[in-house]
Design a protein around this motif. Structure first.
Motif, PDB file in Angstrom:
ATOM      1  N   ILE A 126      38.704  34.144  24.016  1.00 15.91           N
ATOM      2  CA  ILE A 126      39.417  33.903  25.265  1.00 15.91           C
ATOM      3  C   ILE A 126      38.375  33.798  26.374  1.00 15.91           C
ATOM      4  CG2 ILE A 126      41.124  34.765  26.912  1.00 15.91           C
ATOM      5  CD1 ILE A 126      42.300  33.998  24.213  1.00 15.91           C
ATOM      6  N   GLU A 127      38.283  32.625  26.999  1.00 18.28           N
ATOM      7  CA  GLU A 127      37.296  32.399  28.051  1.00 18.28           C
ATOM      8  C   GLU A 127      38.009  32.455  29.403  1.00 18.28           C
ATOM      9  OE1 GLU A 127      34.394  29.312  27.304  1.00 18.28           O
ATOM     10  OE2 GLU A 127      35.036  29.159  25.200  1.00 18.28           O
ATOM     11  N   ALA A 128      37.548  33.363  30.273  1.00 21.17           N
ATOM     12  CA  ALA A 128      38.173  33.576  31.572  1.00 21.17           C
ATOM     13  C   ALA A 128      37.330  32.916  32.667  1.00 21.17           C
ATOM     14  CB  ALA A 128      38.313  35.068  31.856  1.00 21.17           C
ATOM     15  N   LEU A 129      38.025  32.190  33.569  1.00 21.60           N
ATOM     16  CA  LEU A 129      37.352  31.482  34.654  1.00 21.60           C
ATOM     17  C   LEU A 129      38.097  31.717  35.967  1.00 21.60           C
ATOM     18  CD1 LEU A 129      37.627  29.408  31.964  1.00 21.60           C
ATOM     19  CD2 LEU A 129      36.006  28.099  33.326  1.00 21.60           C
ATOM     20  N   ASN A 130      37.378  31.554  37.066  1.00 17.13           N
ATOM     21  CA  ASN A 130      37.994  31.587  38.384  1.00 17.13           C
ATOM     22  C   ASN A 130      38.806  30.316  38.581  1.00 17.13           C
ATOM     23  OD1 ASN A 130      37.991  30.864  41.413  1.00 17.13           O
ATOM     24  ND2 ASN A 130      37.378  33.016  41.420  1.00 17.13           N
ATOM     25  N   ALA A 131      40.074  30.458  39.011  1.00 12.45           N
ATOM     26  CA  ALA A 131      40.960  29.304  39.113  1.00 12.45           C
ATOM     27  C   ALA A 131      40.610  28.382  40.269  1.00 12.45           C
ATOM     28  CB  ALA A 131      42.411  29.769  39.252  1.00 12.45           C
ATOM     29  N   GLU A 132      39.852  28.852  41.245  1.00 15.33           N
ATOM     30  CA  GLU A 132      39.470  28.021  42.380  1.00 15.33           C
ATOM     31  C   GLU A 132      38.157  27.286  42.144  1.00 15.33           C
ATOM     32  OE1 GLU A 132      40.861  27.124  45.183  1.00 15.33           O
ATOM     33  OE2 GLU A 132      42.714  28.219  44.835  1.00 15.33           O
ATOM     34  N   SER A 133      37.176  28.014  41.632  1.00 19.91           N
ATOM     35  CA  SER A 133      35.833  27.453  41.513  1.00 19.91           C
ATOM     36  C   SER A 133      35.470  27.005  40.109  1.00 19.91           C
ATOM     37  CB  SER A 133      34.805  28.492  41.973  1.00 19.91           C
ATOM     38  OG  SER A 133      34.801  29.614  41.081  1.00 19.91           O
ATOM     39  N   GLY A 134      36.189  27.520  39.090  1.00 20.08           N
ATOM     40  CA  GLY A 134      35.823  27.238  37.714  1.00 20.08           C
ATOM     41  C   GLY A 134      34.677  28.100  37.213  1.00 20.08           C
ATOM     42  N   GLU A 135      34.228  29.060  38.018  1.00 17.48           N
ATOM     43  CA  GLU A 135      33.131  29.936  37.604  1.00 17.48           C
ATOM     44  C   GLU A 135      33.521  30.714  36.355  1.00 17.48           C
ATOM     45  OE1 GLU A 135      30.736  33.928  39.148  1.00 17.48           O
ATOM     46  OE2 GLU A 135      32.323  33.034  40.377  1.00 17.48           O
ATOM     47  N   LYS A 136      32.633  30.735  35.364  1.00 15.93           N
ATOM     48  CA  LYS A 136      32.874  31.480  34.134  1.00 15.93           C
ATOM     49  C   LYS A 136      32.718  32.967  34.418  1.00 15.93           C
ATOM     50  CE  LYS A 136      33.511  30.834  29.651  1.00 15.93           C
ATOM     51  NZ  LYS A 136      32.363  30.216  28.982  1.00 15.93           N
ATOM     52  N   LEU A 137      33.719  33.760  34.030  1.00 15.53           N
ATOM     53  CA  LEU A 137      33.725  35.179  34.339  1.00 15.53           C
ATOM     54  C   LEU A 137      33.399  36.041  33.128  1.00 15.53           C
ATOM     55  CD1 LEU A 137      36.922  35.169  36.586  1.00 15.53           C
ATOM     56  CD2 LEU A 137      34.528  35.115  37.328  1.00 15.53           C
ATOM     57  N   TRP A 138      34.058  35.793  32.018  1.00 17.32           N
ATOM     58  CA  TRP A 138      33.775  36.547  30.800  1.00 17.32           C
ATOM     59  C   TRP A 138      34.420  35.858  29.601  1.00 17.32           C
ATOM     60  CZ3 TRP A 138      38.474  37.903  28.794  1.00 17.32           C
ATOM     61  CH2 TRP A 138      39.513  38.203  29.678  1.00 17.32           C
ATOM     62  N   THR A 139      33.982  36.250  28.423  1.00 17.29           N
ATOM     63  CA  THR A 139      34.571  35.761  27.171  1.00 17.29           C
ATOM     64  C   THR A 139      34.877  36.957  26.288  1.00 17.29           C
ATOM     65  OG1 THR A 139      33.356  33.666  27.247  1.00 17.29           O
ATOM     66  CG2 THR A 139      34.221  34.347  25.113  1.00 17.29           C
ATOM     67  N   TYR A 140      36.040  36.958  25.672  1.00 18.20           N
ATOM     68  CA  TYR A 140      36.385  37.995  24.709  1.00 18.20           C
ATOM     69  C   TYR A 140      36.642  37.340  23.356  1.00 18.20           C
ATOM     70  CZ  TYR A 140      38.830  41.619  22.165  1.00 18.20           C
ATOM     71  OH  TYR A 140      39.187  42.532  21.204  1.00 18.20           O
ATOM     72  N   PRO A 141      36.009  37.826  22.270  1.00 20.14           N
ATOM     73  CA  PRO A 141      35.004  38.885  22.274  1.00 20.14           C
ATOM     74  C   PRO A 141      33.668  38.358  22.755  1.00 20.14           C
ATOM     75  CG  PRO A 141      35.234  38.022  20.070  1.00 20.14           C
ATOM     76  CD  PRO A 141      36.254  37.296  20.918  1.00 20.14           C
ATOM     77  N   GLU A 142      32.696  39.259  22.921  1.00 20.89           N
ATOM     78  CA  GLU A 142      31.363  38.841  23.318  1.00 20.89           C
ATOM     79  C   GLU A 142      30.731  38.022  22.203  1.00 20.89           C
ATOM     80  OE1 GLU A 142      29.232  42.327  24.306  1.00 20.89           O
ATOM     81  OE2 GLU A 142      30.383  42.743  26.127  1.00 20.89           O
ATOM     82  N   GLY A 143      29.708  37.244  22.555  1.00 17.36           N
ATOM     83  CA  GLY A 143      29.107  36.321  21.595  1.00 17.36           C
ATOM     84  C   GLY A 143      28.602  36.975  20.334  1.00 17.36           C
ATOM     85  N   SER A 144      28.235  38.251  20.385  1.00 22.44           N
ATOM     86  CA  SER A 144      27.701  38.939  19.213  1.00 22.44           C
ATOM     87  C   SER A 144      28.792  39.376  18.243  1.00 22.44           C
ATOM     88  CB  SER A 144      26.906  40.178  19.660  1.00 22.44           C
ATOM     89  OG  SER A 144      27.747  41.059  20.398  1.00 22.44           O
ATOM     90  N   ASP A 145      30.046  39.309  18.663  1.00 23.66           N
ATOM     91  CA  ASP A 145      31.162  39.726  17.826  1.00 23.66           C
ATOM     92  C   ASP A 145      31.656  38.548  17.014  1.00 23.66           C
ATOM     93  OD1 ASP A 145      33.475  40.643  16.672  1.00 23.66           O
ATOM     94  OD2 ASP A 145      34.239  41.606  18.486  1.00 23.66           O
ATOM     95  N   GLU A 146      31.444  38.601  15.696  1.00 20.34           N
ATOM     96  CA  GLU A 146      31.843  37.504  14.824  1.00 20.34           C
ATOM     97  C   GLU A 146      33.078  37.858  14.001  1.00 20.34           C
ATOM     98  OE1 GLU A 146      28.453  36.503  12.503  1.00 20.34           O
ATOM     99  OE2 GLU A 146      27.271  35.816  14.212  1.00 20.34           O
ATOM    100  N   GLY A 147      33.816  38.888  14.440  1.00 21.05           N
ATOM    101  CA  GLY A 147      34.922  39.385  13.650  1.00 21.05           C
ATOM    102  C   GLY A 147      36.218  38.604  13.793  1.00 21.05           C
ATOM    103  N   ALA A 148      36.285  37.647  14.721  1.00 22.31           N
ATOM    104  CA  ALA A 148      37.543  36.932  14.930  1.00 22.31           C
ATOM    105  C   ALA A 148      37.261  35.488  15.314  1.00 22.31           C
ATOM    106  CB  ALA A 148      38.358  37.623  16.018  1.00 22.31           C
ATOM    107  N   SER A 149      38.222  34.612  14.990  1.00 21.88           N
ATOM    108  CA  SER A 149      38.027  33.208  15.346  1.00 21.88           C
ATOM    109  C   SER A 149      39.321  32.533  15.788  1.00 21.88           C
ATOM    110  CB  SER A 149      37.458  32.435  14.143  1.00 21.88           C
ATOM    111  OG  SER A 149      38.336  32.509  13.040  1.00 21.88           O
ATOM    112  N   PHE A 150      40.456  33.172  15.571  1.00 22.74           N
ATOM    113  CA  PHE A 150      41.738  32.556  15.913  1.00 22.74           C
ATOM    114  C   PHE A 150      42.316  33.252  17.138  1.00 22.74           C
ATOM    115  CE2 PHE A 150      46.315  32.180  15.840  1.00 22.74           C
ATOM    116  CZ  PHE A 150      46.521  30.845  15.514  1.00 22.74           C
TER     117      PHE A 150
END
Length: 392
Positions: free
Chosen positions: A94-118
C-alpha cells in the motif's frame, strides 16, 4: 479555521452515510457535482459498493495534471482517497501519497518485508487504514504507516474490507472462505465460513454483510450465522446494493442479476444474460447499473435489466461522479455522460466529455473521483513506469 485535512476527515463519514445506497441521489436527472472535498474511503466508495458520488466535483472537460508520481509497484485495483491522502494498492504494498502534491509518504510493508504481495484496496477512516494482506488483517496509522493491531486470518485476505453502519465494525473475507467482523480496536466479534474464496463484500442491510464467492454464490450473514444463500451462474466479479433490499451481481460468463433480499432471501428479480463481467465494480447511478469489461461499458436499466447502450472497448475500472461516468482503458481515461449521449444502442453521438491519453502502451488500472480530482493508477508496458496521476 480547521485545516483542509481536518475538514476532509470530518465530512467523510457524513458524505458516505448520507448518500449510500441511492441509485439517483437527486430523484431526477443527475447534475454536475459541486463539492471539491469528497472522499472515497473504501474500494467502491461506500458499504453498499455503489461506486458513485453524486456530489463530487471532478473534471468534466479536458483536464490538466495536478501531479504524476512514480510508484514502486504495479497498481492493482483503484486508489482510496481520504483525509487528504491517497492509498494506492500495488504489488509492492500500500503506497501512501499526499493528495495535493503527490509526495510519497510511506509504503506498507517496508521494502525489506517480502512476506506479502497481494493487497486489495484498503478501507480508510478517522486516521486509520484497514488493510488485508497475505496472512492477516491490519490497522495502520495513516500518518506513518505503522501497525496499530493485527488479526491473523485463515489464508490471504481477498475481499477489500467494508464497514458496517457508522463504521462500527469492519467486515473482511479470505481466500479460504473465512468471513470476519472486526471492531475498530481489532477485537474479532465473530468468524464464520462460507464455501469458496470470498471475492466481494457489501453491507447493504442495516445489520450483517453479504459475501460473494468465486464459486458463484452469495451468503447473507448476521452475527456469524447464515440468513440466506443464493447460487448465481458464475464466479461473482462485482456486487453493489441499494436501499430497498436489492443487490446487483455481476458474474464471469453468466451476466448480471438483480436479487431481492430481506424476506425475499436472494430471489432473482431479473437476469441480463449478456450483461458485462464488470470485474471489480458495478456503478449504480441515474436509475441504471453500469459495468465494464473487454467489450466496453454497458448501461442496464436498474428496474428490469434491459440494455440501454454499450460503448467503447477494453475497460479496467469504472466510477461515477455527478453526471459523468469515468472509465480506465488501454491508453486513456475516458469520461462519458451517464446518459450515453443521444442515439440507439452503440450508435451514439455526444457521449464523450473527454479522453485523456496516458500513453500508447499504458493501461489505466483504477479511477477514483475525489478531492476535486480524478486519481488514476497507470501501468505502462512501454517504459515500465508505474505511476499515480491526479487529473483536475
Amino acid at each position: 479555521m480547521p485545516s483542509r485535512r481536518a475538514f476532509l476527515a470530518a465530512i467523510g463519514t457524513g458524505v458516505a452515510g448520507g448518500l449510500a445506497g441511492c441509485i439517483d441521489g437527486s430523484g431526477g436527472a443527475p447534475s454536475p457535482g459541486s463539492d471539491e472535498s469528497t472522499e472515497w474511503p473504501v474500494r467502491n466508495y461506500d458499504r453498499y459498493g455503489t461506486a458513485s458520488v453524486p456530489d463530487a466535483a471532478v473534471p468534466r472537460s479536458e483536464p490538466g495534471e495536478r501531479f504524476s508520481t512514480p510508484l514502486d509497484g504495479t497498481p492493482r485495483e483503484r486508489p482510496i482517497v481520504a483525509g487528504g491522502r491517497v492509498f494506492q494498492p500495488t504489488w509492492a504494498g500500500i503506497e501512501a501519497l499526499n493528495a495535493e502534491s503527490g509526495e510519497k509518504l510511506w509504503t506498507y510493508p517496508e521494502g525489506s518485508d517480502e512476506g506479502a504481495s497481494f493487497y486489495p484496496s484498503p478501507a480508510v477512516h478517522d486516521g486509520t487504514a484497514y488493510v488485508g494482506t497475505e496472512s492477516g488483517f491490519v490497522a495502520l496509522d495513516t500518518e506513518d504507516g505503522e501497525e496499530r493491531w493485527r488479526v491473523e486470518t485463515d489464508g490471504r485476505v481477498t475481499a477489500s474490507p467494508v464497514p458496517g453502519p457508522e463504521w462500527d465494525a469492519l467486515y473482511v473475507g479470505t481466500g479460504y472462505g473465512e468471513v470476519l467482523r472486526v471492531a475498530p480496536d481489532g477485537d474479532v466479534e465473530w468468524r464464520t465460513s462460507v464455501y469458496g474464496e470470498v471475492t466481494h463484500l457489501v453491507a447493504a442491510q442495516i445489520a450483517g454483510v453479504t459475501a460473494a464467492t468465486s464459486g458463484g454464490e452469495l451468503f447473507n450473514l448476521y452475527d456469524g450465522r447464515g440468513l440466506w444463500r443464493q447460487k448465481v451462474p458464475g464466479k461473482v466479479t462485482a456486487v453493489a446494493g441499494q436501499t430497498g433490499n436489492d443487490l446487483f451481481v455481476a458474474t464471469f460468463g453468466g451476466g448480471v442479476l438483480k436479487l431481492r433480499t430481506a424476506a425475499h432471501a436472494g430471489r432473482v428479480a431479473w437476469h441480463a444474460e449478456n450483461g458485462p463481467v464488470a470485474d471489480g465494480a458495478l456503478v449504480l447511478a441515474d436509475g441504471a447499473v453500469f459495468g465494464g469489461d473487454l467489450s466496453g461499458i454497458h448501461r442496464l436499466d436498474a428496474g428490469d435489466g434491459t440494455l440501454g447502450w454499450e460503448l467503447g472497448d477494453d475497460t479496467y475500472s469504472v466510477a461515477a461522479a455527478g453526471d459523468t461516468l469515468y472509465t480506465g482503458t488501454d491508453g486513456a481515461v475516458v469520461a462519458r455522460r451517464l446518459s450515453g449521449g443521444t442515439g440507439v444502442g452503440g450508435a451514439r453521438v455526444n457521449a464523450e466529455r473527454f479522453r485523456y491519453g496516458v500513453g500508447e502502451e499504458a493501461s489505466v488500472m483504477g479511477v477514483t473521483p475525489a478531492d476535486g480530482a480524478l486519481f488514476v493508477g497507470v501501468s505502462d508496458r512501454g517504459d515500465g513506469e508505474e505511476r499515480l496521476v491526479a487529473l483536475e
